[in-house]
Scaffold this active site. Structure first.
Site: not given
Lengths: 106, 484
Positions: B98, B102, B295, B442
Site C-alpha cells: 500500500c 489514496c 481497490y 487490509e
C-alpha cells in the site's frame, strides 16, 4: 538535427517494455540524426507515442498536434501493424528513419 | 511538484508526536520501522517525474492550470476517474504494497463536493475555505491522510449516547478563531508520514450528534495530535533483517496509526463542516465510493507482482509446467483482472456532482470492494497452494548466512539446480509478506468492512424496479406498453 519527442501512455500495465523502448530510442537518436526533446518544447519533427497496449491511452489528438509526424506503438503493434516485442526496436528504428528521411526530402 | 527526497525532507521539517512500542520516535523518516512505508509513499512523488508514468501520476489543476501530482487533483471527468485507477495499478505493480496516499486524496474529493452542497443549502463559506486549502495542497504537493474511522466504542449507540464522549471526534469548544476538538481516529493509513490529517465524520448523524458532525484539517504536528503506530505481522523484521522482510524497500502494508486528538485547536480556515449533521452521511458515502473505486486498481497491481512471484517460485521448484499450477495461475490472473474490470466499470459509469467534480458510480464501487474482500483472499490462497509448505517453515536469513548451518540451508532449500536457494528464499519471503497476515486484513477492511458494502449495494439495488421487470415478463398485473 531532427527534433523527436517521446510520449508515454502512463504505463499502468504495459504488455511490452516501454521503458526499454524509450531507452533504445534515446540510444539510437544520434545515429538517426535526431535529438530527443520534451514534447512541450514545440517545433517537433516526430513524436513517438509509446503505449503499452492496444487501448493506446497516449494516442491523443493534442499530442499528435504538437509534431509534424507521429509513430504509434500500441502494445505489440506499430502504426497499426502487428510486431512481436523482439522485433519492435528494429521496426521502430526503421519507422523513425523513414520519417526522418521523408522530412529531409520535403 | 516534489520528488521523493523532497517529500522526505519535508517530513524532516515536521515534529509529529509518534509512539511505537512504548517509545517516542525522534525521527520518523529515519526509523527502520517506518522507512518502507515512507519509501512507498515517496514513490507516488518520484513516479510523477518518470516519463513512463507521468501521464498517470500528473495532471493539470482545474483551479490554477498548473501541472500537479494527480494525488492532489479533484476529478473533472470520466478520464480522470479511469486515470486514477490506472495510476493505482501502476503504483501497485511497482510497490507491491500500500502506498497510502489514496485515502486523503479520496477524502479531498468527497469534502470538495459536500462543502459545496452545504454552502448551497446553508449559505456557509466552507467550499471557499476548502478551495484555499486545496490550492496550498496542490502548490506544496502535500500528502494528506484521510482520517475517518472513529474508535466508535459501543457500536449499538450513536456518538452522542456513548458513555465515553471521545469515542467519536467531537467539538468541545467553539471560539472566535476556531474550534477545539477531542477524540481519536483509528486505522489511519500513512498517518505518521503525512503532512496533515483531513478529519471527517465516520457515520450519518442526527441533530443530537451535531457536535460530532465535524470535518477539518490539522497538521500532523499540531499541539495535541498524538500518533500510536500499529503493529503488523512480522514488523520486528523491519528492524532486524533485510531479506526476511520479503519486500524490504516498501513493506507489507500501508502503516496505520491511532491518531489521538487531545484538545486540538483548529482555526476556522481549516474547518469544513461544523454541526451540519445532515451532510455527514453524504460525506461518508462519497468518500467510501471514491475509496472503494480504488481497490481494483491497487490490489490488481499488487496481484500482478504476486502472480509473478508465485510463478518464479514455481519455476525455482520445477513445478511451473504442472497443469494444476498453470490453472491456478490463470485463476489468480482472472480474479485480479475481475477486480480491475470492476474499478474501470465504476469509473466509466461515474458522473458529475453539483460541485462539478466527478465521482465513480457508488453501486459499482461497492461491488468492486466487496469483490476485493473475497478475491484477494482467494488469490492469496492459490499462491499458498502453489508455493507449498515452505512458505511457513523457511529458515531465517541468519541461518542462511550462518557458518554452521548455512551450507545446509543452501543445499536443502534449493529446488531446481539453476536457481540458488537464496533466490527461492527471497521469493518465499515476498509471498509470505504479501499474503500472510496484515495485508489480507487490509484488503478485507480497508475502505470499509464487507457489511458496509452490502448495505450500500442493498440501498442502490433498485429492487422495486427489478420486481416490475419480473412482473412484466411473467405477465402479472398491469402490463406497461413499450412505445414502438
Amino acid at each position: 538535427m531532427h527534433r523527436v519527442a517521446v510520449k508515454y501512455c502512463g504505463s499502468c500495465n504495459p504488455q511490452v517494455d516501454l521503458s526499454r523502448l524509450g531507452a533504445e530510442l534515446a540510444g539510437m537518436a544520434t545515429e538517426l540524426g535526431a535529438a530527443i526533446v520534451p514534447l512541450e518544447q514545440g517545433d517537433i519533427d516526430l513524436v513517438v507515442i509509446l503505449c503499452g497496449c492496444p487501448r493506446a491511452c497516449g494516442n491523443k489528438s493534442e499530442v499528435k498536434a504538437r509534431a509534424r509526424r507521429f509513430v504509434l506503438v500500441a502494445g505489440h503493434c506499430l502504426d497499426g501493424k502487428p510486431v512481436s516485442e523482439e522485433k519492435l526496436v528494429l521496426s521502430l528504428r526503421q519507422h523513425c528513419l523513414t520519417f526522418i528521411d521523408a522530412a529531409k526530402d520535403t | 511538484m516534489k520528488t521523493g527526497n523532497q517529500y522526505r525532507e519535508s517530513l524532516r521539517k515536521l515534529n509529529p508526536q509518534v509512539y511505537l512500542m512504548g517509545e517516542k520516535i525522534a525521527s520518523v523518516v529515519d526509523h527502520p520501522a517506518f522507512v518502507p512505508h515512507i519509501n512507498a509513499a515517496a514513490l507516488t512523488y518520484d513516479m510523477a517525474w518518470a516519463p513512463e508514468f507521468e501521464a498517470l501520476l500528473t495532471t493539470k489543476s482545474h483551479l490554477t492550470g498548473e501541472k500537479i501530482n494527480r494525488y492532489t487533483h479533484i476529478h473533472q471527468s470520466h478520464d480522470d476517474l479511469i486515470a486514477k485507477v490506472k495510476m493505482l495499478r501502476a503504483l501497485g505493480q511497482q510497490v507491491g504494497s500500500c502506498f497510502q496516499r489514496c485515502v486523503g486524496h479520496d477524502g479531498m474529493n468527497a469534502v470538495y463536493s459536500v462543502t459545496y452542497d452545504i454552502d448551497q443549502k446553508k449559505g456557509t463559506q466552507y467550499h471557499k475555505r476548502f478551495l484555499d486549502f486545496l490550492k496550498r495542497v496542490q502548490k506544496d504537493d502535500l500528502m494528506i491522510s484521510g482520517a475517518m474511522t472513529d474508535p466508535k466504542g459501543d457500536r449499538s449507540l450513536s456518538p452522542s449516547k456513548q458513555k465515553d464522549p471521545d469515542s467519536y471526534v467531537h467539538v468541545i469548544e467553539k471560539r472566535k478563531d476556531g474550534i477545539v476538538v477531542n477524540g481519536a481516529k483509528a486505522h489511519i493509513t500513512g498517518g505518521i508520514n503525512s503532512h496533515g490529517h483531513l478529519v471527517m465524520p465516520t457515520i450519518g448523524m442526527k441533530a443530537e450528534d451535531a457536535d460530532y458532525a465535524v470535518c477539518f484539517y490539522v497538521p500532523v504536528d499540531a499541539p495535541g495530535v498524538i500518533h500510536v503506530f500499529g503493529r503488523q505481522t512480522n514488523d520486528d523484521r523491519k528492524c532486524s533483517c533485510t531479506m526476511d522482510q520479503g519486500n524490504p524497500e516498501y513493506g507489507i502494508v500501508g502503516g496505520e496509526a491511532l491518531v489521538v486528538l487531545e484538545k486540538v485547536f483548529v482555526p476556522w480556515e481549516h474547518v469544513f463542516m461544523c454541526g451540519e449533521y445532515e451532510f455527514a452521511g453524504d460525506l461518508v458515502e462519497r468518500f467510501a465510493t471514491a475509496h472503494r473505486q480504488n481497490y481494483g486498481g491497487c490490489k490488481t497491481g499488487v496481484s500482478d507482482a504476486l502472480v509473478g512471484a508465485t510463478l518464479l517460485l514455481a519455476e525455482s521448484q520445477g513445478s511451473e509446467k504442472a497443469a494444476h499450477v498453470r490453472e491456478k495461475l490463470v485463476e489468480m490472473v482472472h480474479l485480479g483482472e475481475t477486480l480491475y474490470a470492476c474499478s474501470i466499470a465504476c469509473s466509466c459509469q461515474g458522473y458529475a456532482m453539483p460541485a462539478g467534480n466527478f465521482m465513480a458510480d457508488p453501486l459499482l464501487a461497492n461491488v468492486t470492494k466487496l469483490n476485493v474482500t473475497r478475491n484477494v483472499y482467494e488469490i492469496s490462497r492459490l499462491a499458498h497452494d502453489i508455493a507449498g509448505g515452505v512458505l511457513a517453515t523457511t529458515p531465517s536469513e541468519a541461518d542462511l548466512r550462518s557458518p554452521c548451518v548455512g551450507k545446509y540451508v543452501s543445499k536443502y532449500l534449493k529446488g531446481v539446480d539453476t536457481v540458488p536457494a537464496e533466490t527461492r528464499i527471497k521469493l518465499v519471503r515476498l509471498l509470505e509478506g504479501m499474503t500472510c497476515g496484515t495485508a489480507l486484513v487490509e484488503a478485507l477492511h480497508g475502505a470499509g468492512s464487507p457489511q458496509a458494502q452490502r448495505i450500500m449495494i442493498g440501498r442502490q439495488a433498485n429492487l422495486e424496479r427489478k420486481k416490475r421487470l419480473a412482473q412484466k415478463l411473467a405477465k402479472i398485473g398491469d402490463q406497461p406498453k413499450l412505445v414502438c
